[in-house]
Structure formats: structure tokens, C-alpha cells
Design an enzyme around this catalytic site. Structure first.
Site, PDB file in Angstrom:
ATOM      1  CB  CYS A 221      19.116  25.856  28.833  1.00  0.00           C
ATOM      2  SG  CYS A 221      20.198  25.697  30.260  1.00  0.00           S
ATOM      3  CB  CYS A 224      22.841  25.522  28.585  1.00  0.00           C
ATOM      4  SG  CYS A 224      21.786  24.605  29.697  1.00  0.00           S
ATOM      5  CG  ASP A 225      22.581  27.148  24.990  1.00  0.00           C
ATOM      6  OD1 ASP A 225      23.649  26.500  24.980  1.00  0.00           O
ATOM      7  OD2 ASP A 225      21.476  26.614  24.841  1.00  0.00           O
TER       8      ASP A 225
HETATM    9  C1  LIG Z   1      18.837  22.699  23.467  1.00  0.00           C
HETATM   10  C2  LIG Z   1      19.322  22.284  24.829  1.00  0.00           C
HETATM   11  C3  LIG Z   1      20.550  22.714  25.286  1.00  0.00           C
HETATM   12  C4  LIG Z   1      21.017  22.321  26.530  1.00  0.00           C
HETATM   13  N1  LIG Z   1      22.260  22.734  26.917  1.00  0.00           N
HETATM   14  C5  LIG Z   1      22.752  22.305  28.092  1.00  0.00           C
HETATM   15  C6  LIG Z   1      24.071  22.675  28.507  1.00  0.00           C
HETATM   16  O1  LIG Z   1      24.784  23.388  27.792  1.00  0.00           O
HETATM   17  N2  LIG Z   1      24.492  22.233  29.715  1.00  0.00           N
HETATM   18  C7  LIG Z   1      23.719  21.464  30.541  1.00  0.00           C
HETATM   19  O2  LIG Z   1      24.188  21.072  31.604  1.00  0.00           O
HETATM   20  N3  LIG Z   1      22.477  21.110  30.174  1.00  0.00           N
HETATM   21  C8  LIG Z   1      21.969  21.507  28.989  1.00  0.00           C
HETATM   22  N4  LIG Z   1      20.699  21.156  28.615  1.00  0.00           N
HETATM   23  C9  LIG Z   1      19.884  20.347  29.550  1.00  0.00           C
HETATM   24  C10 LIG Z   1      20.338  18.870  29.530  1.00  0.00           C
HETATM   25  O3  LIG Z   1      20.490  18.424  28.200  1.00  0.00           O
HETATM   26  C11 LIG Z   1      19.331  18.030  30.292  1.00  0.00           C
HETATM   27  O4  LIG Z   1      19.220  18.516  31.605  1.00  0.00           O
HETATM   28  C12 LIG Z   1      19.777  16.550  30.352  1.00  0.00           C
HETATM   29  O5  LIG Z   1      19.925  16.009  29.056  1.00  0.00           O
HETATM   30  C13 LIG Z   1      18.737  15.731  31.111  1.00  0.00           C
HETATM   31  O6  LIG Z   1      19.114  14.384  31.054  1.00  0.00           O
HETATM   32  P1  LIG Z   1      18.047  13.218  31.303  1.00  0.00           P
HETATM   33  O7  LIG Z   1      18.755  11.954  31.046  1.00  0.00           O
HETATM   34  O8  LIG Z   1      17.385  13.419  32.598  1.00  0.00           O
HETATM   35  O9  LIG Z   1      16.895  13.455  30.210  1.00  0.00           O
HETATM   36  P2  LIG Z   1      16.956  13.572  28.645  1.00  0.00           P
HETATM   37  O10 LIG Z   1      18.238  14.101  28.182  1.00  0.00           O
HETATM   38  O11 LIG Z   1      15.710  14.318  28.283  1.00  0.00           O
HETATM   39  O12 LIG Z   1      16.837  12.061  28.141  1.00  0.00           O
HETATM   40  C14 LIG Z   1      15.644  11.350  28.304  1.00  0.00           C
HETATM   41  C15 LIG Z   1      15.548  10.296  27.211  1.00  0.00           C
HETATM   42  O13 LIG Z   1      14.398   9.485  27.458  1.00  0.00           O
HETATM   43  C16 LIG Z   1      13.792   9.153  26.203  1.00  0.00           C
HETATM   44  N5  LIG Z   1      12.381   8.840  26.441  1.00  0.00           N
HETATM   45  C17 LIG Z   1      11.405   9.688  26.836  1.00  0.00           C
HETATM   46  N6  LIG Z   1      10.249   9.019  26.950  1.00  0.00           N
HETATM   47  C18 LIG Z   1      10.495   7.736  26.586  1.00  0.00           C
HETATM   48  C19 LIG Z   1       9.681   6.578  26.479  1.00  0.00           C
HETATM   49  N7  LIG Z   1       8.379   6.606  26.785  1.00  0.00           N
HETATM   50  N8  LIG Z   1      10.247   5.417  26.081  1.00  0.00           N
HETATM   51  C20 LIG Z   1      11.578   5.360  25.773  1.00  0.00           C
HETATM   52  N9  LIG Z   1      12.404   6.440  25.853  1.00  0.00           N
HETATM   53  C21 LIG Z   1      11.863   7.609  26.260  1.00  0.00           C
HETATM   54  C22 LIG Z   1      13.963  10.435  25.399  1.00  0.00           C
HETATM   55  O14 LIG Z   1      13.865  10.169  24.016  1.00  0.00           O
HETATM   56  C23 LIG Z   1      15.340  10.895  25.828  1.00  0.00           C
HETATM   57  O15 LIG Z   1      16.336  10.402  24.971  1.00  0.00           O
HETATM   58  C24 LIG Z   1      20.217  21.503  27.361  1.00  0.00           C
HETATM   59  C25 LIG Z   1      18.967  21.073  26.909  1.00  0.00           C
HETATM   60  C26 LIG Z   1      18.521  21.441  25.653  1.00  0.00           C
HETATM   61  C27 LIG Z   1      17.184  20.931  25.158  1.00  0.00           C
END
Ligand SMILES: Cc1cc2nc3c(=O)[nH]c(=O)nc-3n(C[C@H](O)[C@H](O)[C@H](O)COP(=O)(O)OP(=O)(O)OC[C@H]3O[C@@H](n4cnc5c(N)ncnc54)[C@H](O)[C@@H]3O)c2cc1C
Length: 410
Positions: A221, A224-225
Site C-alpha cells: 500500500c 500507507c507506507d
Molecule cells: C501490510 C499492510 C499495511 C497497511 N497499512 C495501512 C495504513 O498504513 N493505513 C491504512 O489506512 N490502511 C492500511 N492498510 C489497509 C488496511 O489495513 C485495510 O484497509 C483494513 O484493515 C481493512 O479492514 P477490514 O475490516 O475491511 O478487513 P481486514 O482488515 O482484512 O479484516 C478482515 C478480517 O476477516 C477475517 N476473515 C476473513 N475471512 C473469514 C472467514 N471466512 N471467517 C472468519 N473470519 C474471516 C480475516 O482473518 C480478517 O481478520 C494496510 C494493509 C496491509 C496488508
């Protein structure tokens, strides 16, 4: 979060050892790894514990207790993870404990909605595995991803959200007038409403060294980074599509030069973006037919990217400040395939994006509602989401309010 001191004794060739290590890693549990093929003391210890038998994995805990060839369920129980739901029916079942799911849980439970949140890995989702989050409002110095995740979990627990961990939802179905989520062991949990907040996973190259330097020079990202690399001489970007090209252009704000590594022989972004990338002043050096063979580093930091020309076989060594991989995202939505409408990549359609939802439901969908009445989607798994912590949190809050309105009709 305090981490238990756990040691996994095993061998590099043992698939069951890899499974146990993967499980601990997914739960964000730190552990020591002892390869008994390399460590005679470790091997002797395993023999002593197992009455002369060389059984692996043997997992030893802080208090000296140990499990031999434990299943994931046994490990979860030993770690004290809640894996059994207290009730069979809930107002709201949230699948996914990332920022979107946790925020929705906080909003819903605070208003008295009986809420169960189900997570298969570590709570906090992608945010929980991020070293530092610099752009989440309210933390002027930035905040560690795990700390932000822990704070969200604490807040959810304060409002009595029931949280299940190490539970992978494998299917959604309609059962006895309820939405029904089924986990991989076949257990059912029913909800008047379900929120899909399962996020997405960045596609990885799968080359040696990649896992070792994620967050330590390898990133997914640029928004982000990228700012961490202000003043860098060179940044490598891998990919050929819109994300790779746009993020590559964005990264030229921070680095003197961006080297774009493209497997094929053309860029697949929109023409306007390609024109920007290829114009002489762009400071982007595009290398076609180039594959990454390996990432290497020192002192836990990426130092080298090894590449290979796919036509000539010629190899090269780059020493960028960082490498950003943009080869697509994979939504975690397989369990809902065929149950809710999705776009061609598997991102879930909801609200105004629904194509057939109105016909199926015979009414306007609620905001964030999918084509299955009472099933909502928020965060990175949703088609059109912006893949940021702040927006996932915003979507989680908005979806919870929409779900509250839906529940009033039940
Ligand atoms: C390395 C990295 C760095 C990032 N840095 C930033 C940053 O600096 N700033 C920023 O704003 N964003 C950043 N992001 C993006 C940000 O983390 C995501 O946009 C955000 O976490 C999305 O949130 P979410 O809850 O939609 O999904 P997620 O964070 O993906 O959470 C989804 C959860 O659902 C769970 N899950 C999936 N399938 C199932 C299932 N079948 N049963 C049960 N549980 C399940 C997963 O295990 C996960 O824990 C970064 C992402 C990454 C990978």
C-alpha cells in the site's frame, strides 16, 4: 497484549509442524521455533518429553505443559481462545474481526443489539499485522497496527460483544427464517442479520524472502507506507495494472526513481495512466518481461531484489529502499459465493451497487445491504471500498446503523 512464551519443536519437512506454526502466526501468538534436525538439545528434549519417542510437533508452553501433535482446536483451547458461541441465535452475526467488523460490533452492541463477532485469525485483520499506521486520525505520531487493533477489541469487549476466534466461516445459508453462518467444522450460528466484514488479502509473489520482509521493506500500500521512504534513491514496484502504475507514480513523490517490474510485455493500466508512466519526465523505469526471483535482506530489513529477464534469462540485482507489490487483491468472500451478488473479482456488491438486489428483495436495499436480505457487507471485501483503515472503520459504523434500521423491520 502479553504473549505466551511458546516453543514449537519440529522439523522443516514436517507439514503438521507448518500447520501448527501457521495457526499460531495467524493468532498473532509469538513462539520460538526449534528445528530438532539442527538442534541436538531440542531433539533430546522432545525425546525426554515423549518417553523416548521423536514425535513432532511438540509444543511447549510457558508453564512447562506441552501438547503433542495438537490440532488447531486443541491449540485454540490451550491459548484460551473463545471458540464456542454462548447462544444459537443472535440479532447480528459479524464475520471478520478487522477494523470494519470491530467497529460495527462496537456500534451495534452499544445500542443493545445482541452481537456475535467471528474471526478466523488474529483480531484486527490487516490493520493488526501492520507495523505502523500513520494516517488514522487521532494519533498524531501514528500508532502500531497491533495496538490500534487491541484498543478496538477492548472497546468491543466493554460493550459485551461476544467474540469467537479461530473460527473460519465456510458457508452462508438461509435457515428457519434466520441467516445462518456455518463454520468449517459444520457448526451453525444464526443471526437476524449478518455483516460480511472479511476484508481482502493482497496477492503475493510467492518468492523466497517475501514473507520475511513484509512491513520491513516489502509493502502492498503506497498511500500507507510510501511516506516512510521520503528521500529514497530508488523504490521498486512490481505489477503492470492500474494499481501498480498509479502507485508507482505516487511513489515518485518520495523517491528519485521508481523501477517498475512487469512480467508481461505491456502495461495493462488505462491509457491515460500508461501515458503518465511512460512520459520521459516520469522518473519511472519500466522493465518488461522481468520476474522477481527473490528478496534478500540483512538486520530484518529488505536490501536486495533479485530479478530475471524471462526472455534472455539474464539476472540482475537491485538495491531499492523498498519494494511495493501490486499484483491484485483477493477478497475473502468465497464462503458467500452464490449467496450474495459479487463483481467478477469476488468483491461483494451492496447498496447502490447491486444489480439484481431490488428485483430479488422487492424493495430498495438498505445501505450496505447485499442481494441477500439482512446480509450486509462493509470494508475491504465490499466492491468499491477504498482499502484503508479509516474507511473500513467508517463503513463498519455506517453498516451498523443501517443494520439497526433493518432490525426494526424484524
Ligand atoms: C501490510 C499492510 C499495511 C497497511 N497499512 C495501512 C495504513 O498504513 N493505513 C491504512 O489506512 N490502511 C492500511 N492498510 C489497509 C488496511 O489495513 C485495510 O484497509 C483494513 O484493515 C481493512 O479492514 P477490514 O475490516 O475491511 O478487513 P481486514 O482488515 O482484512 O479484516 C478482515 C478480517 O476477516 C477475517 N476473515 C476473513 N475471512 C473469514 C472467514 N471466512 N471467517 C472468519 N473470519 C474471516 C480475516 O482473518 C480478517 O481478520 C494496510 C494493509 C496491509 C496488508
Amino acid at each position: 497484549m502479553s504473549q505466551p512464551a511458546i516453543t514449537v519443536y519440529g522439523a522443516y519437512w514436517c507439514p503438521d509442524c507448518r500447520r501448527a506454526k501457521k495457526f499460531l502466526g495467524e493468532q498473532f501468538v509469538q513462539y520460538n521455533w526449534v528445528d530438532i534436525e539442527q538442534d541436538k538439545t531440542g531433539e533430546d528434549y522432545v525425546l525426554t518429553l515423549n518417553n523416548g519417542k521423536r514425535i513432532i510437533p511438540t509444543v511447549v508452553f510457558e508453564d512447562g505443559s506441552f501438547l503433542v501433535e495438537p490440532s488447531n482446536a486443541e491449540l485454540a483451547q490451550k491459548l484460551g481462545l473463545e471458540t464456542e458461541a454462548r447462544m444459537t441465535y443472535y440479532d447480528l452475526v459479524i464475520i471478520g474481526g478487522g477494523p470494519a467488523g470491530l467497529t460495527a460490533a462496537i456500534y451495534a452492541a452499544r445500542e443493545g443489539v445482541e452481537t456475535l463477532l467471528i474471526e478466523r485469525s488474529g483480531l484486527g485483520g490487516q490493520a493488526g499485522i501492520t507495523g505502523a499506521i500513520d494516517n488514522f486520525p487521532g494519533f498524531p505520531e501514528g500508532i502500531g497496527g497491533q495496538e490500534l487493533a487491541d484498543r478496538m477489541v477492548q472497546q468491543a469487549r466493554r460493550f459485551d460483544v461476544e467474540i469467537l476466534q479461530a473460527q473460519d466461516i465456510g458457508m452462508l445459508a438461509w435457515h428457519n427464517g434466520y441467516q445462518c453462518a456455518q463454520n468449517s467444522e459444520g457448526k451453525h450460528i444464526h443471526g437476524k442479520a449478518v455483516l460480511i466484514a472479511t476484508g481482502a488479502s493482497y496477492r503475493r509473489l510467492g518468492v523466497p524472502g517475501e514473507d520475511d520482509y513484509i512491513g520491513a521493506g516489502i509493502h502492498f500500500c503506497a498511500t500507507c507506507d510510501g511516506p516512510f521512504y521520503k528521500g529514497a534513491k530508488e523504490i521498486v514496484v512490481v505489477g503492470a495494472g492500474n494499481s501498480a502504475c498509479e502507485e508507482g507514480l505516487h511513489l515518485t513523490k518520495f523517491a528519485d526513481k521508481v523501477t517498475l517490474l512487469v512480467r508481461g510485455n505491456e502495461l495493462t493500466a488505462s491509457q491515460i495512466v500508461i501515458d503518465k508512466v511512460t512520459e520521459p519526465s516520469s522518473r519511472i523505469d519500466v522493465r518488461f518481461r522481468t520476474a522477481v526471483d527473490a528478496f534478500e535482506g540483512a538486520n530484518s530489513k529488505l536490501k536486495t531484489v533479485r530479478t530475471r529477464n524471462l526472455d534472455t534469462g539474464a539476472t540482475d540485482v537491485l538495491h531499492p529502499a523498498a519494494a511495493f507489490v501490486f499484483i491484485g487483491q483477493q477478497p475473502n468472500s468465497a464462503f458467500a459465493k452464490g449467496y450474495v451478488e459479487m463483481d467478477r473479482y469476488g468483491f461483494v456488491l451492496a447498496g447502490h451497487d447491486l444489480v439484481h438486489g431490488r428485483e430479488i428483495m422487492g424493495r430498495e436495499p438498505f445501505a450496505f445491504e447485499t442481494s441477500a436480505p439482512g446480509v450486509f457487507a462493509a470494508g475491504d471485501v465490499r466492491h468499491g471500498s477504498t482499502k484503508q483503515v479509516a474507511s473500513a472503520v467508517g463503513e463498519g459504523a455506517a453498516a451498523a446503523i443501517s443494520i439497526r434500521e433493518f432490525l426494526k423491520t424484524k
